[in-house]
Scaffold this motif. Structure first.
Motif, PDB file in Angstrom:
ATOM      1  N   PHE A 147     -89.646  89.193 -22.433  1.00 13.40           N
ATOM      2  CA  PHE A 147     -90.447  88.181 -23.020  1.00 13.40           C
ATOM      3  C   PHE A 147     -89.764  86.550 -22.367  1.00 13.40           C
ATOM      4  N   LEU A 148     -88.599  86.512 -22.376  1.00 11.86           N
ATOM      5  CA  LEU A 148     -88.003  85.187 -21.873  1.00 11.86           C
ATOM      6  C   LEU A 148     -88.291  85.047 -20.376  1.00 11.86           C
TER       7      LEU A 148
ATOM      8  N   ALA B 234     -74.954  92.736 -19.335  1.00 10.08           N
ATOM      9  CA  ALA B 234     -75.284  91.726 -18.750  1.00 10.08           C
ATOM     10  C   ALA B 234     -74.907  91.218 -17.412  1.00 10.08           C
ATOM     11  N   ILE B 235     -73.821  92.369 -17.096  1.00 10.56           N
ATOM     12  CA  ILE B 235     -73.200  92.027 -15.880  1.00 10.56           C
ATOM     13  C   ILE B 235     -73.951  92.137 -14.574  1.00 10.56           C
ATOM     14  N   PRO B 236     -74.928  93.079 -14.433  1.00 11.70           N
ATOM     15  CA  PRO B 236     -75.585  93.366 -13.320  1.00 11.70           C
ATOM     16  C   PRO B 236     -76.463  91.876 -13.113  1.00 11.70           C
ATOM     17  N   ALA B 237     -76.946  91.316 -14.138  1.00 14.54           N
ATOM     18  CA  ALA B 237     -77.378  90.210 -13.905  1.00 14.54           C
ATOM     19  C   ALA B 237     -76.670  88.837 -13.510  1.00 14.54           C
ATOM     20  N   ALA B 238     -75.418  89.046 -14.141  1.00 14.38           N
ATOM     21  CA  ALA B 238     -74.456  87.860 -13.389  1.00 14.38           C
ATOM     22  C   ALA B 238     -73.990  88.260 -12.105  1.00 14.38           C
ATOM     23  N   ALA B 239     -73.873  89.420 -11.679  1.00  9.87           N
ATOM     24  CA  ALA B 239     -73.602  89.696 -10.187  1.00  9.87           C
ATOM     25  C   ALA B 239     -74.788  89.174  -9.280  1.00  9.87           C
TER      26      ALA B 239
ATOM     27  N   PHE C  86     -76.555  90.007 -28.718  1.00 17.13           N
ATOM     28  CA  PHE C  86     -75.178  90.264 -29.288  1.00 17.13           C
ATOM     29  C   PHE C  86     -74.247  89.284 -30.123  1.00 17.13           C
ATOM     30  N   THR C  87     -74.563  87.870 -29.798  1.00 15.93           N
ATOM     31  CA  THR C  87     -74.116  86.625 -30.420  1.00 15.93           C
ATOM     32  C   THR C  87     -74.417  86.900 -31.695  1.00 15.93           C
ATOM     33  N   LEU C  88     -75.731  87.380 -32.276  1.00 11.05           N
ATOM     34  CA  LEU C  88     -76.281  87.417 -33.571  1.00 11.05           C
ATOM     35  C   LEU C  88     -75.564  88.868 -34.270  1.00 11.05           C
ATOM     36  N   SER C  89     -75.085  89.567 -33.591  1.00 11.45           N
ATOM     37  CA  SER C  89     -74.696  91.054 -34.110  1.00 11.45           C
ATOM     38  C   SER C  89     -73.385  90.620 -35.071  1.00 11.45           C
ATOM     39  N   GLY C  90     -73.377  91.434 -36.219  1.00  8.78           N
ATOM     40  CA  GLY C  90     -72.104  91.078 -37.109  1.00  8.78           C
ATOM     41  C   GLY C  90     -70.880  91.969 -36.255  1.00  8.78           C
ATOM     42  N   THR C  91     -70.800  93.163 -35.734  1.00 11.00           N
ATOM     43  CA  THR C  91     -69.929  93.717 -34.911  1.00 11.00           C
ATOM     44  C   THR C  91     -70.100  93.084 -33.712  1.00 11.00           C
ATOM     45  N   LYS C  92     -68.817  92.915 -32.959  1.00  6.83           N
ATOM     46  CA  LYS C  92     -68.858  92.298 -31.740  1.00  6.83           C
ATOM     47  C   LYS C  92     -67.665  92.810 -30.852  1.00  6.83           C
ATOM     48  N   LEU C  93     -67.840  93.411 -29.798  1.00  4.83           N
ATOM     49  CA  LEU C  93     -67.129  94.223 -28.876  1.00  4.83           C
ATOM     50  C   LEU C  93     -66.963  93.677 -27.208  1.00  4.83           C
ATOM     51  N   PRO C  94     -66.212  93.757 -26.777  1.00  6.06           N
ATOM     52  CA  PRO C  94     -66.253  93.362 -25.127  1.00  6.06           C
ATOM     53  C   PRO C  94     -66.932  94.101 -24.498  1.00  6.06           C
ATOM     54  N   SER C  95     -67.386  95.592 -24.938  1.00  8.76           N
ATOM     55  CA  SER C  95     -68.249  96.359 -24.211  1.00  8.76           C
ATOM     56  C   SER C  95     -69.763  96.037 -24.155  1.00  8.76           C
ATOM     57  N   TYR C  96     -69.954  95.480 -25.205  1.00 14.93           N
ATOM     58  CA  TYR C  96     -71.357  94.861 -25.560  1.00 14.93           C
ATOM     59  C   TYR C  96     -71.949  93.932 -24.424  1.00 14.93           C
TER      60      TYR C  96
ATOM     61  N   SER D 150     -83.212  85.261 -17.328  1.00 14.94           N
ATOM     62  CA  SER D 150     -83.549  85.699 -18.779  1.00 14.94           C
ATOM     63  C   SER D 150     -82.777  86.991 -19.242  1.00 14.94           C
ATOM     64  N   TRP D 151     -82.564  87.833 -18.335  1.00 14.13           N
ATOM     65  CA  TRP D 151     -81.676  89.159 -18.504  1.00 14.13           C
ATOM     66  C   TRP D 151     -80.332  88.576 -19.258  1.00 14.13           C
ATOM     67  N   LEU D 152     -79.598  87.890 -18.816  1.00 17.98           N
ATOM     68  CA  LEU D 152     -78.326  87.578 -19.232  1.00 17.98           C
ATOM     69  C   LEU D 152     -78.254  86.682 -20.620  1.00 17.98           C
ATOM     70  N   LEU D 153     -79.387  85.814 -20.688  1.00 20.13           N
ATOM     71  CA  LEU D 153     -79.598  85.305 -21.792  1.00 20.13           C
ATOM     72  C   LEU D 153     -79.869  86.068 -22.936  1.00 20.13           C
ATOM     73  N   SER D 154     -80.626  87.016 -22.727  1.00 13.37           N
ATOM     74  CA  SER D 154     -81.225  87.908 -23.904  1.00 13.37           C
ATOM     75  C   SER D 154     -79.905  88.996 -24.476  1.00 13.37           C
ATOM     76  N   VAL D 155     -79.123  89.095 -23.685  1.00 18.00           N
ATOM     77  CA  VAL D 155     -77.889  89.810 -23.845  1.00 18.00           C
ATOM     78  C   VAL D 155     -76.844  89.159 -24.718  1.00 18.00           C
TER      79      VAL D 155
END
Length: 614
Positions: A204-205, A345-350, A331-341, A322-327
């Motif tokens: 969508f983004l 997004a890392i392939p998009a960052a690469a 997950f920023t809106l998620s109540g539970t947050k973990l580094p693995s979440y 778009s890919w990185l922003l969606s992740v």
């Protein structure tokens, strides 16, 4: 039609070769890390041993927290004849799904950039290699590609599906749209419905930023695609519901998906800027170049939104943002947050980092000042990380490793210095920084020259660091597990009290009764021995001819000193690191538990609902 040149084939072979070394070298030489990987591995092995490939079973109870793909892949490796002879620790089989997922995604990242070089590329081949390596040497990928959990598998399947979506958008071939959705179906089987949400949000983004919903919808066919993904993934969910009923729905969808997203689970409470920090850490030391790419991409999005001048074949940067922003948003809106979440997004960052060299475009005799700033910031980060490694060697009293409060690794700082890990790691990073300075001074910017020493850093510092941690934390547990299997009496139950380590279940291949360290846990343990039932194990009554009159307890030093556990008057069988192995008379355990009930008016708690019960 696109065809590989010999140079392209050589580049792709190089990428795959480096990936094999990074992800598979020494993969099974260390034991499983507690606690989650051991649970995954036990469930995967259980499928192979029991022949039940539908319901994951770990420590005698169904494990509903993740769908079955990770367990299926583990189970397939465990099913290879003589697996235990070439994989004695069982960790290669458990980590194989993570490693192969990262290897495949790394290779397809490189192949995508070779097939569709973006506009103003300085060097098509180098950009492809840099992009693939930017993914592989991410600190997060380094860790999770060698960890027996489902996060790397989600990253691999979701990343591959996303790349196929973009490729279909750029140049659709007959029925090529279906492949991305098939892979998405497997991504759902890796982690659950989060894969659908992330993909649809990303698309969508991208349609919004690219200002081209009609072509996107026409080429990737999301309506039909979602049906394909459901056909792949839904049968297992339906069958599992038929077999297990509401407890499956409540555990998987209710707790592990809905509740984890809408509330804080297991104290994983983090601030709203948590994934800003993850974005920074996961791309070190090239985070400044990632930020530069996001800025440049935002400008492209703004221009394209107004003028619609960006060709589909040149839209990979916009797609990646778009890919990185969606992740990030999801997950920023998620109540539970973990580094693995952050891993998906890392392939998009690469991809964004891989385009960084191409942002330094000649404008007469002037170079991009913004690129220069980001380049020097990356070099500075390399030197700062190198100092973190070298400082304990040069000035031991200033080592932050001395502040690590872990009773299983009290001598970590000394061991790191004496092993040479810190020296080797620091020198690799220093060398990378020096190459960065040299390439900038010679006006021949080459991000690849910085990445090669970081590959050496992974092989010569990080992998030995894993082995050192394994020696301190996991070896005592393996030794204790071996002693337990060799010394236990027929039908003798096993418990672990205080610190809970699921790897003990994995290495003994016996049901372990885990309890915490309070006097209520004494009562729990007594009752569970006679009342609890698990798959492959059930409680028994003291005095029956077939049942043992004793219990083995693996207990940590701190818990063993508590008065309510000392009352058990155990027979001490051995000590393994910070753990002690006791043999306890069950009748005495029952008497002490009854005493606590009467005198302290205590009740057991083991029958209370616990979604994390193990």
């Amino acid at each position: 039609m696109f065809s590989f040149s010999k140079r392209d084939f050589a580049s792709l072979t190089f990428i795959a070769f480096i990936g094999i070394i990074l992800f598979f070298w020494g993969l099974g030489t260390t034991g499983l890390i507690d606690e989650t990987p051991a649970k995954f591995a036990a469930a995967g092995r259980s499928m192979s041993v029991s022949g039940n490939w539908l319901t994951p079973i770990s420590n005698g109870i169904p494990r509903f927290d993740k769908p079955p793909l990770i367990y299926w892949l583990m189970g397939l490796i465990y099913s290879i004849p003589n697996q235990s002879s070439w994989d004695p620790l069982g960790s290669f089989a458990a980590r194989f799904p993570s490693a192969i997922s990262s290897l495949l995604l790394m290779t397809i990242l490189g192949e995508t950039l070779l097939r569709w070089p973006q506009k103003k590329n300085i060097n098509q081949t180098r950009t492809a290699v840099v992009t693939a390596l930017s993914f592989a040497i991410s600190p997060f990928v380094m860790i999770w590609s060698r960890t027996a959990v489902s996060d790397a598998l989600l990253c691999g399947t979701f990343g591959l599906s996303m790349l196929l979506q973009w490729r279909c958008y750029v140049k659709p071939r007959p029925n090529s749209w279906v492949y991305a959705w098939i892979i998405l179906g497997f991504s759902i089987l890796a982690k659950g419905p989060v894969a659908i949400v992330l993909m649809m949000f990303s698309l969508f983004l991208f349609g919004l930023f690219q200002h081209d919903f009609s072509r996107l919808r026409s080429n990737i066919k999301p309506g039909y695609g979602l049906i394909v993904a459901m056909i792949i993934s839904m049968p297992w969910f339906i069958i599992e519901y038929i077999l297990e009923g509401n407890k499956f729905l409540k555990s998987f969808f209710g707790y592990h998906n809905f509740q984890r997203y809408t509330s804080i689970v297991n104290s994983h409470q983090e601030g709203i800027f948590f994934f800003v920090l993850m974005l920074i850490i996961a791309s070190l030391p090239f985070t400044p170049l990632l930020i530069l790419g996001i800025i440049k991409g935002a400008k492209e999005i703004r221009i394209n939104f107004l003028k619609k001048t960006l060709k589909p074949s040149d839209s990979l940067l916009v797609f990646s943002i778009s890919w990185l922003l969606s992740v990030f948003i999801f997950f920023t809106l998620s109540g539970t947050k973990l580094p693995s979440y952050w891993l998906p997004a890392i392939p998009a960052a690469a991809i964004i980092i891989g385009q960084a060299e191409n942002f330094e475009i000649n404008q007469g005799n002037n170079k991009s000042k913004l690129f220069t700033i980001c380049w020097w910031l990356s070099i500075l980060l390399l030197f700062l990380i190198a100092i973190v490694f070298l400082l304990p060697v040069l000035i031991p009293n200033l080592s932050f490793f001395n502040k690590i409060n872990d009773n299983e690794m009290n001598n970590l700082s000394t061991q790191l210095i004496s092993s040479g890990i810190l020296t080797i790691g620091g020198m690799c990073l220093l060398f990378s920084g020096i190459l960065g300075i040299a390439s900038k001074k010679s006006l021949k910017i080459n991000l690849l020259s910085l990445q090669v020493p970081i590959i050496l850093f992974q092989l010569l510092a990080i992998n030995p660091l894993f082995r050192l941690i394994d020696f301190n934390r996991q070896l005592p547990l393996r030794e204790a597990s071996k002693f337990i299997t060799n010394s236990m009496k027929p039908n003798e139950a096993i418990a672990m009290v205080g610190i809970k380590k699921p790897s003990v279940h994995f290495y003994t291949n016996k049901v372990i009764l885990y309890e915490s360290n309070t006097n209520v846990n004494v009562i729990n343990l007594s009752e569970r021995l006679s009342l609890e039932k698990r798959i492959g194990w059930e409680g028994y009554q003291n005095g029956k001819p077939k049942d043992s009159d004793s219990l083995l307890i693996l207990i940590d030093n701190a818990t063993s000193k508590l008065s309510h556990w000392k009352l058990l008057d155990p027979e001490k069988l051995g000590r393994f690191g910070i753990y002690n192995l006791w043999r306890v008379d069950i009748l005495r355990l029952e008497n002490i538990a009854n005493k606590f009930k009467k005198e302290n008016n205590l009740k057991s708690s083991w029958t209370e609902h616990d979604p994390e019960r193990y």
